[in-house]
Design a protein around this motif. Structure first.
Motif, mmCIF file in Angstrom:
data_model
loop_
_atom_site.group_PDB
_atom_site.id
_atom_site.type_symbol
_atom_site.label_atom_id
_atom_site.label_comp_id
_atom_site.label_asym_id
_atom_site.label_seq_id
_atom_site.Cartn_x
_atom_site.Cartn_y
_atom_site.Cartn_z
ATOM 1 N N ILE A 14 -1.139 -1.477 3.210
ATOM 2 C CA ILE A 14 -1.878 -0.426 2.263
ATOM 3 C C ILE A 14 -3.283 -1.140 1.700
ATOM 4 N N PHE A 15 -3.389 -2.114 0.784
ATOM 5 C CA PHE A 15 -5.425 -2.487 1.059
ATOM 6 C C PHE A 15 -5.756 -2.549 1.930
ATOM 7 N N ASN A 16 -5.363 -2.787 3.311
ATOM 8 C CA ASN A 16 -6.685 -3.232 4.271
ATOM 9 C C ASN A 16 -6.324 -2.233 5.492
ATOM 10 N N GLY A 17 -4.810 -1.159 5.130
ATOM 11 C CA GLY A 17 -5.285 -0.160 5.887
ATOM 12 C C GLY A 17 -4.687 -0.377 7.588
ATOM 13 N N VAL A 18 -3.689 -1.402 7.277
ATOM 14 C CA VAL A 18 -3.033 -2.213 8.592
ATOM 15 C C VAL A 18 -1.980 -1.526 8.666
ATOM 16 N N GLY A 19 -0.956 -2.979 9.052
ATOM 17 C CA GLY A 19 0.215 -1.507 9.672
ATOM 18 C C GLY A 19 1.255 -3.158 8.914
ATOM 19 N N TYR A 20 2.075 -2.591 8.872
ATOM 20 C CA TYR A 20 3.544 -3.310 8.537
ATOM 21 C C TYR A 20 4.333 -3.764 9.597
ATOM 22 N N ARG A 35 13.824 -0.456 -3.566
ATOM 23 C CA ARG A 35 13.088 -0.412 -4.101
ATOM 24 C C ARG A 35 11.628 -0.203 -3.188
ATOM 25 N N ASP A 36 11.815 -1.432 -2.495
ATOM 26 C CA ASP A 36 10.577 -1.661 -1.618
ATOM 27 C C ASP A 36 10.339 -1.310 -0.402
ATOM 28 N N ALA A 37 11.921 -0.674 -0.105
ATOM 29 C CA ALA A 37 11.766 0.498 0.937
ATOM 30 C C ALA A 37 11.355 1.883 0.884
ATOM 31 N N GLU A 38 11.432 2.202 -0.481
ATOM 32 C CA GLU A 38 10.380 3.671 -1.508
ATOM 33 C C GLU A 38 8.813 3.241 -1.099
ATOM 34 N N LEU A 39 9.350 1.781 -1.026
ATOM 35 C CA LEU A 39 7.693 2.419 -1.478
ATOM 36 C C LEU A 39 6.746 1.538 -0.176
ATOM 37 N N LEU A 40 7.965 1.491 1.105
ATOM 38 C CA LEU A 40 6.992 1.493 2.391
ATOM 39 C C LEU A 40 7.008 2.995 2.589
ATOM 40 N N ARG A 41 8.067 3.916 1.935
ATOM 41 C CA ARG A 41 7.924 5.609 2.680
ATOM 42 C C ARG A 41 6.984 5.979 1.895
ATOM 43 N N ARG A 42 6.111 5.881 0.663
ATOM 44 C CA ARG A 42 5.092 6.583 -0.217
ATOM 45 C C ARG A 42 3.866 5.668 0.561
ATOM 46 N N SER A 43 3.696 4.572 0.656
ATOM 47 C CA SER A 43 2.137 4.004 1.225
ATOM 48 C C SER A 43 2.240 4.464 2.758
ATOM 49 N N VAL A 44 3.704 4.556 4.046
ATOM 50 C CA VAL A 44 2.971 4.622 5.014
ATOM 51 C C VAL A 44 2.330 6.915 5.173
ATOM 52 N N SER A 45 3.051 6.770 4.088
ATOM 53 C CA SER A 45 2.587 8.144 3.854
ATOM 54 C C SER A 45 1.286 8.950 4.274
ATOM 55 N N LEU A 46 0.570 7.969 2.983
ATOM 56 C CA LEU A 46 -1.150 7.758 2.475
ATOM 57 C C LEU A 46 -1.653 7.550 3.799
ATOM 58 N N LEU A 47 -1.138 5.867 4.029
ATOM 59 C CA LEU A 47 -1.711 5.858 5.521
ATOM 60 C C LEU A 47 -1.928 6.854 6.797
ATOM 61 N N ARG A 48 -0.746 7.128 7.071
ATOM 62 C CA ARG A 48 -1.026 8.568 8.494
ATOM 63 C C ARG A 48 -1.514 9.906 8.126
ATOM 64 N N HIS A 49 -1.147 10.467 6.896
ATOM 65 C CA HIS A 49 -1.981 11.419 6.243
ATOM 66 C C HIS A 49 -2.878 10.961 6.416
ATOM 67 N N PHE A 50 -4.721 10.206 5.932
ATOM 68 C CA PHE A 50 -5.280 9.497 6.756
ATOM 69 C C PHE A 50 -5.774 9.261 7.722
ATOM 70 N N HIS A 51 -5.174 9.382 8.545
ATOM 71 C CA HIS A 51 -5.184 8.021 9.044
ATOM 72 C C HIS A 51 -6.518 8.271 9.854
#
Length: 773
Positions: free
Chosen positions: A268-274, A290-306
């Protein structure tokens, strides 16, 4: 490829002076490829990709014989927010069991590759779909000739979007052979798909050559730990690939990590994929909650502002300066995107404690008389900026309002968590962003630390016990009676290549690998010796022959539900039953192959017999002597079995009974070196697998060839407890089949559907309980 953290305000210098970036990598046509192709635009939004085994039980139902793509995708969406791209994997670790190439195995999928793509498209029309390419597949059908053209044609014909090039970077393969991505790009143009997505597994070669044709790339090295086991503060590096080509899509990948927050935060810092890779060739390494939830929240941000963060016209300033007042605040890092009237800061906290608003501040230049609103997008609320004299970047030094050149922003960033701050002209928050803030407020209302960060436990397996009642009378002709034992010392070892890494990066953790015997508490490839009882048995002297199997299908009118590749070696692409299965006379006395586990079970059941358990097969081969390595003794003697065949040009079968001196102590023949034998089946929630014993005459080598790598089935043998066989010269040395064909070793063969499971080297023999007979 990545760059280290710059000093505050120095991002432009790094972008312009990076000595690792080759200035000739961006020809004039690059911008048109990235801007004109809808496929490439979609590729730039693949924030979560996954390598998926076609054997995954959520993806295909072997009982109903149908693709269940919606079930598979719904599970991922429920657990961590879903995926944008899928790599359908069908070859390794099974490839090399016979002469079928990587392309043959893809064609052997139920309904063919187009059916797989169709099922995924129906479940999610926006999903990007890749097929894998393996440069090391040089011993099977066609010996790896014309591969770029084959993989390009496969992508087009199946309706997929691109390829993932296994063990390759943008310049060549893992052995530094010059086989650049341009070969695949040229092949794609020939088949009318110049925008085919090309992703090397090993990412970009130093200097970023061929970035103009490499739209994606895995990044094993972008995060600090290759396979993270612990959680510790870190400084996020910067993706030079993303700096140079904003619409390219690197994917951070750790594969064996059990703690994935570093990988996700780096992405997410680099605006790239996982790469949310969990089913690793049949070994389950799931994300913890916890990592699954972190991923959900992170990609929600990236997808919205893509659209905003991938726009080359929007400036990207990684490591935008922040100011900390405490140690906890010192682990907050900011990545800023600057548009015409909009600015966005993506935030990460790499520390293990929450960074409170009092721990750190984000100083940003004021804009004079122009009023702005600042929103904490992650928590879904409006921020209250503070006027300040502090200035950390040059742009605030020339502020129109010299008295307050900057303003200070504060927000909470959860431990090992993310955040986002948006600046827009006052009163002009887009309705889309307002709705998204409401969504994020609900999504983040539960603290990340309330989710479990415990990995595991190791996925357990169970032995599949199919209670098949015998429907035929037992004919003891051509069978041998083997006396049992009440205390057989059974010891077996798997020869898979893969395993988990320890904290020092050494592959020595085998929990979850191989199979789990009924007396064990978890799967492992190094099984402890176990004493068990083996009853008296009647054993087929030889493997079942083609003649005997023809008699079976004609007398019973047997027709498999999935007839793909059924008895393929009899001619053509296979047959369905007695009427259209025609046995060539020269194959009469050869062992039957291209039969599935289900086909073999049906034959044995009709004959009043069953398939042997693995330990029964081994007991038979060892003659009850647990110290015996081969049926004839403990020394490898190649002359007691068929001549090995190193590649598919010589994949010829031998009649049974030609090597009587290679028999067991009781006279059971052709146990080693002619065919692999079906024995037991195991399953967990995600994968099914069979245990194969014996080894076939097909022993793919060609280790002198430049493209040789050691990944063919059944794997590698040796003492892997110290991780040493994974070190060079593992990719250049010939395999020692005398070790892998030791009767105490076994191959784990992943199961999916009979059309794919059937192989030209896998046959069987039956046993029956002798009792007092």
């Amino acid at each position: 490829m990545w760059l280290g953290m710059p000093e505050a305000g120095a991002w432009k210098i790094i972008k312009l002076s990076d000595s690792q970036v080759n200035g000739g990598i961006m020809p004039e046509d690059m911008s048109s490829i990235y801007s004109s192709s809808e496929r490439v635009k979609r590729s730039s939004a693949t924030y979560v990709t996954v390598q998926t085994m076609v054997h995954d039980r959520n993806l295909y139902d072997p009982v109903e014989h149908r693709w269940t793509a919606k079930k598979y995708l719904d599970d991922l969406k429920h657990r961590f927010g879903g995926i944008d791209q899928i790599l359908l994997w069908s070859g390794y670790p099974n490839i090399g069991v016979d002469g079928r190439s990587q392309f043959d195995m893809i064609e052997a999928l139920p309904g063919g590759p187009r059916a797989a793509v169709k099922a995924l498209r129906e479940a999610d029309p926006n999903l990007m779909i890749q097929w894998p390419y393996k440069p090391w597949d040089i011993s099977t059908h066609d010996l790896g000739a014309n591969d770029p053209e084959k993989i390009a044609r496969l992508v087009v014909d199946s309706g997929a979007d691109g390829i993932n090039a296994d063990t390759m970077n943008s310049r060549g393969d893992i052995k530094k052979n010059f086989y650049p991505m341009t070969a695949f790009f040229d092949a794609a143009k020939k088949v009318g798909m110049p925008d085919m997505i090309i992703e090397p597994e090993l990412g970009m070669y130093p200097g970023l050559p061929y970035l103009n044709v490499t739209t994606q790339g895995w990044q094993y090295s972008l995060q600090g730990c290759y396979s993270c086991k612990k959680v510790a503060p870190f400084v996020p590096p910067v993706s030079s690939q993303k700096l140079v080509a904003r619409r390219s899509m690197p994917h951070v990948c750790g594969r064996w990590a059990t703690q994935r927050s570093e990988e996700i935060l780096t992405a997410i810092f680099n605006g790239v994929g996982y790469v949310a890779w969990e089913n690793i060739w049949g070994i389950w390494n799931g994300l913890h909650d916890r990592d699954a939830e972190l991923l959900r929240r992170s990609v929600s941000l990236l997808r919205h502002f893509h659209d905003f963060i991938s726009d080359p016209a929007v400036a990207w300033l990684p490591h935008y300066p922040v100011e900390n007042s405490t140690e906890d605040g010192g682990h907050v890092f900011s990545s800023k995107y600057v548009g015409k009237d909009t600015e966005l800061w993506l935030l990460i906290n790499t520390g293990t404690n929450d960074a409170q608003p009092s721990d750190w501040i984000l100083p940003v230049p004021s804009r004079g008389s122009q009023p702005y609103d600042y929103y904490d997008i992650y928590h879904g609320k409006l921020l209250k900026p503070e006027a300040s004299q502090r200035c950390l970047v040059k742009s605030c030094q020339g502020s129109a309002d010299a008295a307050t050149p900057s303003i200070l922003l504060r927000s909470k960033v959860e431990a090992r968590g993310v955040g986002a701050i948006l600046r827009v002209p006052a009163g002009q928050l887009p309705s889309r962003d307002a709705l998204f803030m409401e969504h994020m407020a609900k999504l983040t209302s539960r603290p990340l630390n309330s989710y479990s960060a415990e990995w595991g436990p190791v996925t357990t397996q169970k032995l599949v016990l199919r209670q098949l009642e015998s429907i035929g009378s037992l004919d003891r002709n051509a069978m041998i009676r083997v006396s049992g034992s009440s205390a057989f010392e059974f010891h077996s070892t798997g020869v898979e290549i893969e395993g988990f890494l320890n904290d020092n990066g050494v592959m020595d953790d085998w929990k979850g690998v191989d199979v789990q015997y009924p007396w064990e508490t978890f799967p492992t490839k190094y099984h402890e010796t176990h004493s068990l009882s083996v009853g008296d048995l009647w054993v087929d002297k030889h493997p079942v022959t083609n003649t005997k199997f023809l008699q079976f299908i004609c007398s019973t009118k047997y027709t498999p539900k999935d007839a793909g590749n059924f008895l393929r070696h009899w001619g053509g692409a296979g047959c369905t039953g007695c009427i259209d299965c025609h046995l060539p006379p020269e194959l009469d006395s050869q062992p039957v192959v291209f039969v599935s586990l289900e086909d073999a079970q049906a034959y044995c059941q009709h004959s009043g017999k069953r398939l042997p358990r693995e330990w029964e097969w081994q007991y038979i081969a060892q003659g009850g002597d647990p110290g015996r390595r081969y049926p004839w003794g403990s020394e490898w003697q190649q002359e007691l079995m068929p001549e090995p065949q190193s590649d598919a040009r010589y994949a010829n079968m031998t009649d049974v009974g030609k090597y009587p001196k290679g028999a067991s102590k009781d006279g059971v023949e052709d146990l080693v070196g002619l065919i692999w034998h079906w024995t037991d089946e195991y399953e967990d929630l995600h994968t099914r697998a069979a245990v194969l014993k014996g080894g076939s005459a097909f022993q793919p080598q060609r280790w002198q060839e430049p493209r040789y790598q050691p990944w063919y089935f059944p794997g590698l043998a040796g003492d892997w407890k110290n991780g040493l066989p994974y070190e060079p010269p593992y990719s250049t040395s010939p395999k020692d089949y005398s070790v892998m064909y030791n009767v105490t070793a076994h191959g784990k063969y992943l199961l999916m559907a009979p059309s794919l499971d059937r192989a030209g080297t896998i046959g069987f023999r039956c046993v029956a309980d002798a009792g007092g007979q």
